[in-house]
Scaffold this motif. Structure first.
Motif, PDB file in Angstrom:
ATOM      1  N   ALA A 110       0.832  -1.208   0.000  1.00 58.29           N
ATOM      2  CA  ALA A 110       0.000   0.000   0.000  1.00 58.29           C
ATOM      3  C   ALA A 110       0.867   1.259   0.000  1.00 58.29           C
ATOM      4  O   ALA A 110       0.533   2.253  -0.661  1.00 58.29           O
ATOM      5  CB  ALA A 110      -0.933   0.002   1.210  1.00 58.29           C
ATOM      6  N   VAL A 111       1.978   1.222   0.723  1.00 60.68           N
ATOM      7  CA  VAL A 111       2.906   2.369   0.708  1.00 60.68           C
ATOM      8  C   VAL A 111       3.429   2.593  -0.703  1.00 60.68           C
ATOM      9  O   VAL A 111       3.501   3.735  -1.172  1.00 60.68           O
ATOM     10  CB  VAL A 111       4.064   2.149   1.708  1.00 60.68           C
ATOM     11  CG1 VAL A 111       5.175   3.154   1.491  1.00 60.68           C
ATOM     12  CG2 VAL A 111       3.551   2.247   3.138  1.00 60.68           C
ATOM     13  N   LEU A 112       3.770   1.519  -1.400  1.00 58.76           N
ATOM     14  CA  LEU A 112       4.240   1.664  -2.779  1.00 58.76           C
ATOM     15  C   LEU A 112       3.132   2.211  -3.679  1.00 58.76           C
ATOM     16  O   LEU A 112       3.393   3.041  -4.559  1.00 58.76           O
ATOM     17  CB  LEU A 112       4.745   0.325  -3.318  1.00 58.76           C
ATOM     18  CG  LEU A 112       6.017  -0.210  -2.678  1.00 58.76           C
ATOM     19  CD1 LEU A 112       6.362  -1.573  -3.249  1.00 58.76           C
ATOM     20  CD2 LEU A 112       7.165   0.756  -2.861  1.00 58.76           C
ATOM     21  N   GLY A 113       1.907   1.759  -3.468  1.00 59.05           N
ATOM     22  CA  GLY A 113       0.784   2.284  -4.243  1.00 59.05           C
ATOM     23  C   GLY A 113       0.559   3.764  -3.979  1.00 59.05           C
ATOM     24  O   GLY A 113       0.314   4.546  -4.907  1.00 59.05           O
ATOM     25  N   LEU A 114       0.657   4.158  -2.707  1.00 59.59           N
ATOM     26  CA  LEU A 114       0.512   5.580  -2.369  1.00 59.59           C
ATOM     27  C   LEU A 114       1.640   6.408  -2.976  1.00 59.59           C
ATOM     28  O   LEU A 114       1.426   7.541  -3.408  1.00 59.59           O
ATOM     29  CB  LEU A 114       0.477   5.763  -0.850  1.00 59.59           C
ATOM     30  CG  LEU A 114      -0.824   5.354  -0.170  1.00 59.59           C
ATOM     31  CD1 LEU A 114      -0.674   5.426   1.339  1.00 59.59           C
ATOM     32  CD2 LEU A 114      -1.975   6.226  -0.628  1.00 59.59           C
ATOM     33  N   ASP A 115       2.836   5.842  -3.017  1.00 63.60           N
ATOM     34  CA  ASP A 115       3.952   6.534  -3.676  1.00 63.60           C
ATOM     35  C   ASP A 115       3.631   6.808  -5.137  1.00 63.60           C
ATOM     36  O   ASP A 115       3.894   7.898  -5.650  1.00 63.60           O
ATOM     37  CB  ASP A 115       5.230   5.701  -3.593  1.00 63.60           C
ATOM     38  CG  ASP A 115       5.905   5.801  -2.245  1.00 63.60           C
ATOM     39  OD1 ASP A 115       5.574   6.720  -1.472  1.00 63.60           O
ATOM     40  OD2 ASP A 115       6.762   4.947  -1.962  1.00 63.60           O
ATOM     41  N   VAL A 117       0.646   7.075  -6.519  1.00 59.85           N
ATOM     42  CA  VAL A 117      -0.417   8.082  -6.605  1.00 59.85           C
ATOM     43  C   VAL A 117       0.137   9.473  -6.349  1.00 59.85           C
ATOM     44  O   VAL A 117      -0.161  10.422  -7.074  1.00 59.85           O
ATOM     45  CB  VAL A 117      -1.560   7.743  -5.615  1.00 59.85           C
ATOM     46  CG1 VAL A 117      -2.541   8.903  -5.477  1.00 59.85           C
ATOM     47  CG2 VAL A 117      -2.271   6.481  -6.046  1.00 59.85           C
ATOM     48  N   VAL A 118       0.960   9.623  -5.320  1.00 62.01           N
ATOM     49  CA  VAL A 118       1.536  10.935  -5.002  1.00 62.01           C
ATOM     50  C   VAL A 118       2.441  11.401  -6.129  1.00 62.01           C
ATOM     51  O   VAL A 118       2.451  12.585  -6.475  1.00 62.01           O
ATOM     52  CB  VAL A 118       2.291  10.887  -3.656  1.00 62.01           C
ATOM     53  CG1 VAL A 118       3.140  12.123  -3.450  1.00 62.01           C
ATOM     54  CG2 VAL A 118       1.309  10.740  -2.518  1.00 62.01           C
ATOM     55  N   GLN A 119       3.184  10.481  -6.735  1.00 61.34           N
ATOM     56  CA  GLN A 119       4.046  10.843  -7.857  1.00 61.34           C
ATOM     57  C   GLN A 119       3.216  11.342  -9.031  1.00 61.34           C
ATOM     58  O   GLN A 119       3.597  12.296  -9.713  1.00 61.34           O
ATOM     59  CB  GLN A 119       4.900   9.642  -8.265  1.00 61.34           C
ATOM     60  CG  GLN A 119       5.951   9.945  -9.283  1.00 61.34           C
ATOM     61  CD  GLN A 119       7.055  10.829  -8.724  1.00 61.34           C
ATOM     62  OE1 GLN A 119       7.291  10.885  -7.532  1.00 61.34           O
ATOM     63  NE2 GLN A 119       7.727  11.534  -9.605  1.00 61.34           N
ATOM     64  N   ALA A 120       2.069  10.719  -9.272  1.00 67.33           N
ATOM     65  CA  ALA A 120       1.219  11.115 -10.398  1.00 67.33           C
ATOM     66  C   ALA A 120       0.485  12.421 -10.122  1.00 67.33           C
ATOM     67  O   ALA A 120       0.379  13.278 -10.993  1.00 67.33           O
ATOM     68  CB  ALA A 120       0.214  10.005 -10.709  1.00 67.33           C
ATOM     69  N   VAL A 121      -0.017  12.574  -8.893  1.00 63.51           N
ATOM     70  CA  VAL A 121      -0.821  13.753  -8.557  1.00 63.51           C
ATOM     71  C   VAL A 121       0.059  14.943  -8.201  1.00 63.51           C
ATOM     72  O   VAL A 121      -0.197  16.064  -8.623  1.00 63.51           O
ATOM     73  CB  VAL A 121      -1.787  13.425  -7.394  1.00 63.51           C
ATOM     74  CG1 VAL A 121      -2.523  14.655  -6.918  1.00 63.51           C
ATOM     75  CG2 VAL A 121      -2.753  12.352  -7.820  1.00 63.51           C
ATOM     76  N   GLY A 122       1.095  14.698  -7.419  1.00 61.77           N
ATOM     77  CA  GLY A 122       1.998  15.774  -6.999  1.00 61.77           C
ATOM     78  C   GLY A 122       1.460  16.519  -5.796  1.00 61.77           C
ATOM     79  O   GLY A 122       0.494  16.105  -5.156  1.00 61.77           O
ATOM     80  N   GLY A 123       2.100  17.621  -5.486  1.00 61.71           N
ATOM     81  CA  GLY A 123       1.686  18.429  -4.342  1.00 61.71           C
ATOM     82  C   GLY A 123       2.710  18.390  -3.241  1.00 61.71           C
ATOM     83  O   GLY A 123       3.279  17.335  -2.936  1.00 61.71           O
ATOM     84  N   ALA A 124       2.956  19.549  -2.635  1.00 65.77           N
ATOM     85  CA  ALA A 124       3.982  19.650  -1.598  1.00 65.77           C
ATOM     86  C   ALA A 124       3.564  18.953  -0.309  1.00 65.77           C
ATOM     87  O   ALA A 124       4.362  18.274   0.324  1.00 65.77           O
ATOM     88  CB  ALA A 124       4.299  21.120  -1.316  1.00 65.77           C
ATOM     89  N   LEU A 129       4.120  14.296   3.305  1.00 68.15           N
ATOM     90  CA  LEU A 129       3.493  13.184   4.022  1.00 68.15           C
ATOM     91  C   LEU A 129       4.099  11.855   3.578  1.00 68.15           C
ATOM     92  O   LEU A 129       4.374  10.983   4.405  1.00 68.15           O
ATOM     93  CB  LEU A 129       1.983  13.182   3.784  1.00 68.15           C
ATOM     94  CG  LEU A 129       1.205  12.032   4.397  1.00 68.15           C
ATOM     95  CD1 LEU A 129       1.292  12.090   5.919  1.00 68.15           C
ATOM     96  CD2 LEU A 129      -0.240  12.073   3.950  1.00 68.15           C
ATOM     97  N   MET A 130       4.354  11.710   2.296  1.00 67.44           N
ATOM     98  CA  MET A 130       4.922  10.461   1.810  1.00 67.44           C
ATOM     99  C   MET A 130       6.366  10.273   2.254  1.00 67.44           C
ATOM    100  O   MET A 130       6.815   9.151   2.437  1.00 67.44           O
ATOM    101  CB  MET A 130       4.815  10.374   0.288  1.00 67.44           C
ATOM    102  CG  MET A 130       3.415  10.044  -0.190  1.00 67.44           C
ATOM    103  SD  MET A 130       2.585   8.718   0.734  1.00 67.44           S
ATOM    104  CE  MET A 130       3.635   7.331   0.441  1.00 67.44           C
TER     105      MET A 130
END
Length: 173
Positions: A110-115, A117-124, A129-130
């Motif tokens: 799940a951590v890898l999946g969140l990584d 998503v965060v890479q695709a969406v972006g945001g500071a 948080l990641m």
């Protein structure tokens, strides 16, 4: 206006140095304690945060190689724990301790999946948080690997001379 103390320029490396010193002292005083490995894992995690925070600007290739290696190791560990949890539950039935193994594997995946998503969406905010989530997952993964090595090495050691009994503690659910 009150004077505030100056913080070190690189607090991650300072924390890593403190953990290394604590680990060395602890290794000298109690060489076979697992808590020594905990201190060294904290040192590696702190140094890793420093490299990730500051190394990307000066050495982007090194940081990229380390990041890919960490992701692949996390993926392998997550899949290993998930498969092990499934095999154990199929063999012995659904028990809390056995389900926890599979849950730990799912958490790493799940951590890898969140990584991703965060890479695709972006945001500071999401990126910060990641970093925190990845640091915790990295620390726990290192701790798991250190524990595995500790069990393997200590399990192969010969008992002290004069040992006549072995005490085995078992938990029955």
């Amino acid at each position: 206006m009150p004077e505030y103390p100056e913080y070190p320029e690189y607090p991650e490396y300072l924390a890593a140095a403190v953990f290394v010193v604590g680990g060395v002292v602890h290794a000298v005083l109690a060489p076979h304690r697992f808590s020594t490995a905990v201190l060294f894992c904290l040192a590696v995690t702190s140094a890793g945060l420093g490299v990730a925070a500051r190394g990307a600007e000066t050495h982007p290739t090194v940081v990229t190689v380390l990041a890919v290696a960490a992701l692949l190791m996390t993926l392998a560990l997550g899949l290993l724990l998930l498969v092990d949890g499934i095999v154990l539950v199929r063999r012995y039935g659904p028990q809390a301790a056995l389900l926890a193994t599979g849950a730990a594997g799912c958490a790493l995946l799940a951590v890898l999946g969140l990584d991703a998503v965060v890479q695709a969406v972006g945001g500071a905010v999401a990126g910060a948080l990641m970093v925190a989530v990845n640091a915790a997952a990295g620390y726990l993964s290192l701790l798991f690997l250190a524990f595995t090595v500790y069990v393997f090495v200590r399990g192969r050691s010969t008992p002290p001379p004069g040992t006549t009994h072995v005490v085995v503690l078992a938990v029955v659910c």
